[in-house]
Design a protein around this motif. Structure first.
Motif, mmCIF file in Angstrom:
data_model
loop_
_atom_site.group_PDB
_atom_site.id
_atom_site.type_symbol
_atom_site.label_atom_id
_atom_site.label_comp_id
_atom_site.label_asym_id
_atom_site.label_seq_id
_atom_site.Cartn_x
_atom_site.Cartn_y
_atom_site.Cartn_z
ATOM 1 N N TRP A 47 65.745 -18.894 156.741
ATOM 2 C CA TRP A 47 66.629 -20.027 157.027
ATOM 3 C C TRP A 47 67.949 -19.900 156.266
ATOM 4 C CZ3 TRP A 47 68.487 -23.912 153.729
ATOM 5 C CH2 TRP A 47 69.201 -24.937 154.375
ATOM 6 N N ALA A 48 67.858 -19.623 154.974
ATOM 7 C CA ALA A 48 69.058 -19.605 154.127
ATOM 8 C C ALA A 48 69.820 -18.282 154.203
ATOM 9 C CB ALA A 48 68.670 -19.895 152.681
ATOM 10 N N GLY A 49 69.208 -17.263 154.797
ATOM 11 C CA GLY A 49 69.877 -15.963 154.868
ATOM 12 C C GLY A 49 69.800 -15.194 153.558
ATOM 13 N N LEU A 50 68.770 -15.440 152.779
ATOM 14 C CA LEU A 50 68.638 -14.742 151.496
ATOM 15 C C LEU A 50 67.788 -13.475 151.600
ATOM 16 C CD1 LEU A 50 68.182 -17.723 149.004
ATOM 17 C CD2 LEU A 50 70.189 -16.304 149.345
ATOM 18 N N PHE A 51 67.337 -13.146 152.805
ATOM 19 C CA PHE A 51 66.520 -11.937 152.977
ATOM 20 C C PHE A 51 67.384 -10.700 152.764
ATOM 21 C CE2 PHE A 51 68.108 -13.545 156.962
ATOM 22 C CZ PHE A 51 68.759 -12.459 157.503
ATOM 23 N N GLN A 52 66.752 -9.641 152.351
ATOM 24 C CA GLN A 52 67.460 -8.380 152.139
ATOM 25 C C GLN A 52 66.445 -7.251 152.121
ATOM 26 O OE1 GLN A 52 68.678 -7.832 147.931
ATOM 27 N NE2 GLN A 52 68.068 -9.972 147.682
ATOM 28 N N SER A 53 66.906 -6.050 152.388
ATOM 29 C CA SER A 53 66.027 -4.876 152.244
ATOM 30 C C SER A 53 66.892 -3.696 151.834
ATOM 31 C CB SER A 53 65.304 -4.581 153.555
ATOM 32 O OG SER A 53 66.235 -4.312 154.574
ATOM 33 N N TRP A 54 66.341 -2.876 151.006
ATOM 34 C CA TRP A 54 67.099 -1.734 150.466
ATOM 35 C C TRP A 54 66.291 -0.465 150.678
ATOM 36 C CZ3 TRP A 54 71.816 -3.328 149.526
ATOM 37 C CH2 TRP A 54 72.004 -4.686 149.229
ATOM 38 N N ASP A 55 66.106 -0.099 151.954
ATOM 39 C CA ASP A 55 65.275 1.068 152.264
ATOM 40 C C ASP A 55 66.085 2.113 153.027
ATOM 41 O OD1 ASP A 55 65.664 -0.501 154.424
ATOM 42 O OD2 ASP A 55 63.571 -0.676 155.001
ATOM 43 N N MET A 56 67.324 2.263 152.608
ATOM 44 C CA MET A 56 68.290 3.089 153.317
ATOM 45 C C MET A 56 67.770 4.454 153.795
ATOM 46 S SD MET A 56 72.122 3.512 151.971
ATOM 47 C CE MET A 56 72.004 2.311 150.696
ATOM 48 N N PHE A 57 67.331 5.269 152.863
ATOM 49 C CA PHE A 57 66.983 6.646 153.226
ATOM 50 C C PHE A 57 65.500 6.948 153.035
ATOM 51 C CE2 PHE A 57 71.435 6.857 151.648
ATOM 52 C CZ PHE A 57 72.018 7.008 152.887
ATOM 53 N N SER A 58 64.709 5.949 152.752
ATOM 54 C CA SER A 58 63.314 6.240 152.475
ATOM 55 C C SER A 58 62.419 5.466 153.446
ATOM 56 C CB SER A 58 62.986 5.838 151.046
ATOM 57 O OG SER A 58 63.037 4.424 150.940
ATOM 58 N N PRO A 59 61.176 5.832 153.671
ATOM 59 C CA PRO A 59 60.551 7.030 153.082
ATOM 60 C C PRO A 59 60.877 8.308 153.853
ATOM 61 C CG PRO A 59 58.956 5.792 154.373
ATOM 62 C CD PRO A 59 60.245 5.031 154.460
ATOM 63 N N LEU A 60 61.407 8.177 155.075
ATOM 64 C CA LEU A 60 61.688 9.372 155.870
ATOM 65 C C LEU A 60 63.168 9.437 156.233
ATOM 66 C CD1 LEU A 60 58.623 9.228 158.295
ATOM 67 C CD2 LEU A 60 58.996 10.925 156.499
ATOM 68 N N PRO A 61 63.928 10.274 155.551
ATOM 69 C CA PRO A 61 65.343 10.421 155.935
ATOM 70 C C PRO A 61 65.432 10.982 157.352
ATOM 71 C CG PRO A 61 64.864 11.563 153.878
ATOM 72 C CD PRO A 61 63.560 11.152 154.454
ATOM 73 N N LYS A 62 66.500 10.656 158.037
ATOM 74 C CA LYS A 62 66.629 11.094 159.429
ATOM 75 C C LYS A 62 66.679 12.621 159.504
ATOM 76 C CE LYS A 62 68.595 7.036 161.537
ATOM 77 N NZ LYS A 62 68.056 6.154 160.516
ATOM 78 N N SER A 63 65.968 13.156 160.498
ATOM 79 C CA SER A 63 65.887 14.622 160.605
ATOM 80 C C SER A 63 66.548 15.124 161.881
ATOM 81 C CB SER A 63 64.421 15.053 160.564
ATOM 82 O OG SER A 63 63.732 14.414 161.618
ATOM 83 N N SER A 64 67.341 14.252 162.535
ATOM 84 C CA SER A 64 68.057 14.717 163.731
ATOM 85 C C SER A 64 69.353 13.931 163.899
ATOM 86 C CB SER A 64 67.179 14.557 164.971
ATOM 87 O OG SER A 64 66.758 13.234 165.108
ATOM 88 N N ASN A 65 70.300 14.550 164.558
ATOM 89 C CA ASN A 65 71.531 13.857 164.931
ATOM 90 C C ASN A 65 71.321 13.257 166.310
ATOM 91 O OD1 ASN A 65 73.313 14.468 162.678
ATOM 92 N ND2 ASN A 65 73.135 16.600 163.347
ATOM 93 N N ILE A 66 71.721 12.016 166.456
ATOM 94 C CA ILE A 66 71.461 11.329 167.726
ATOM 95 C C ILE A 66 72.702 10.543 168.147
ATOM 96 C CG2 ILE A 66 70.066 9.526 168.840
ATOM 97 C CD1 ILE A 66 67.789 10.259 166.941
ATOM 98 N N TYR A 67 72.980 10.554 169.436
ATOM 99 C CA TYR A 67 73.939 9.603 169.960
ATOM 100 C C TYR A 67 73.472 9.129 171.345
ATOM 101 C CZ TYR A 67 76.096 13.368 172.760
ATOM 102 O OH TYR A 67 76.328 14.400 173.646
ATOM 103 N N VAL A 68 73.994 8.005 171.760
ATOM 104 C CA VAL A 68 73.531 7.404 173.017
ATOM 105 C C VAL A 68 74.713 7.291 173.979
ATOM 106 C CG1 VAL A 68 72.522 5.327 174.066
ATOM 107 C CG2 VAL A 68 71.700 6.120 171.849
#
Lengths: 201, 193
Positions: free
Chosen positions: A72-93
């Motif tokens: 409700w208040a917008g206080l959620f957050q997550s800091w999982d940028m590169f873990s646990p699996l960093p991206k292993s391919s280049n992708i575009y759409v």
């Protein structure tokens, strides 16, 4: 005289209304202090439980308890940028727009690696959006995205009939010398949306 | 003699020095250690409370928080200006992601002004202009408390409207905006009110 002796020094000259007011003020300050401390303690503990990167029953329980308030208040957050699996391919759409007369048009999302510095700042949101659009877990985004692409491309005599969303990818391969290289590009259509007249309104 | 009273309690004040230690060494040593432990805990708790109160309640120069407010407001303004060509692309009535889709994908009651606004691009544009003016005022220190509330409400709303284009920087602005509401950020440098 007897009454005067019972009063604390300094309060003798003060009228009772003033004394009451100062007591009320002190009480108000104490209450304010209490409320602020409760607010601070709650938020410190709640944010710690929400953001702590350990999964255990206690943090899971506290997260579910504060979840409605955080959402409700917008206080959620997550800091999982590169873990646990960093991206292993280049992708575009990209999108293929099929018109009723059989013609097609390729439509591409802005790609950061092809933009100049100024445009990258303005179009950064597309990078994030395509990242999410490409994720199968966010398949509910696909119909809206297809409709948007249809509206953008509905500028020919023939109406847009179908929009195909195409994923292009190239695996990032570890070479023998320890360096990384991109494998050849591959592509496949991951979503097709038939456009109705209402979609184009 | 009361039960709680020990021999040493009832004794006369002891003279300082070796004599007193040798006579009452064991009892006094134990009592002293216990007293130290209790007093240590007391001191630790007291100093913890004092540190807490000092950190959160001691009067401080408002310059750092005012400077933070000015920079924060500036960053919100920059964010809005960078988004300016795509305000309606991302948040309009015919945006990339519809409001209903967003609510289905991210359910729950949320602070989101887009839910309250009439479904019209003109209203959405108006919201952004109010947001921009408010962010500029916040940065300048004009009606800081009011503008910090408006900025937070608008910022949270645009992020809740489309969570799939937000990044870590947006999350930081949203969280910092929430706590800025409660900070005395309107005082001191650089402020016009």
């Amino acid at each position: 005289m007897q009454q005067d002796r019972r009063l604390p020094a300094g309060s003798m000259s003060r009228p009772p209304a003033n004394r009451l007011r100062s007591v009320a003020r002190a009480g108000g300050r104490a209450l304010q202090h209490l409320v602020i401390n409760a607010f601070l303690l709650f938020h410190l503990l709640a944010i710690t439980c929400w953001a702590i990167p350990f999964a255990n029953p206690l943090t899971a329980l506290s997260r579910s308890a504060v979840r409605p308030y955080f959402l409700w208040a917008g206080l959620f957050q997550s800091w999982d940028m590169f873990s646990p699996l960093p991206k292993s391919s280049n992708i575009y759409v990209e999108a293929i727009v099929l018109y009723e007369d059989g013609n097609t048009r390729n439509w591409a999302f802005p790609r950061m690696e092809l933009l100049n510095l100024k445009d990258r700042y303005f179009k950064e949101r597309y990078r994030k959006f395509v990242e999410n659009l490409n994720d199968d877990a966010h398949a509910e985004l696909w119909p809206d995205a297809a409709r948007f692409i249809a509206r953008v491309n509905n500028n020919r005599p023939a109406r847009v009939k179908v929009v195909f969303l195409v994923r292009h990818w190239s695996a990032i391969v570890l070479r023998g010398d320890g360096s990384y290289d991109g494998a050849p590009w591959d592509a496949h259509i991951f979503y097709a949306h038939t456009i109705s007249a209402r979609d184009l309104e | 003699m009361r039960l709680s009273q020990t021999k040493s309690d009832s004794s006369q004040p002891l003279p300082e020095g070796r004599g007193s230690e040798s006579s009452f060494g064991l009892t006094r040593g134990y009592r002293a250690a216990t007293a130290r432990a209790w007093s240590g805990d007391g001191v630790r708790l007291r100093s913890l409370i004092e540190a807490w109160n000092g950190f959160f309640f001691a009067p401080q120069a408002p310059t750092p928080i005012a400077l933070f407010r000015a920079i924060y407001g500036g960053l919100v303004v920059v964010t809005l200006l960078l988004l300016r060509p795509d305000w309606l692309t991302w948040y309009g009535t015919h945006a990339w992601v519809g409001l209903r889709t967003m609510q289905q994908m991210e359910p729950g009651t949320r602070l989101n002004l887009f839910v309250l606004l009439p479904r019209s691009d003109a209203w959405i544009e108006a919201l952004f202009w109010v947001f921009l003016c408010s962010a500029i005022s916040l940065s300048a220190g004009f009606l800081t408390r009011l503008n910090s509330v408006i900025v937070f409400l608008c910022l949270t709303s645009i992020q809740q409207r489309n969570l799939y284009i937000t990044h870590g920087g947006d999350t930081f602005l949203r969280l910092a905006g929430f706590f800025l509401i409660f900070a005395p950020a309107g005082a001191d440098f650089p402020s016009i009110a």
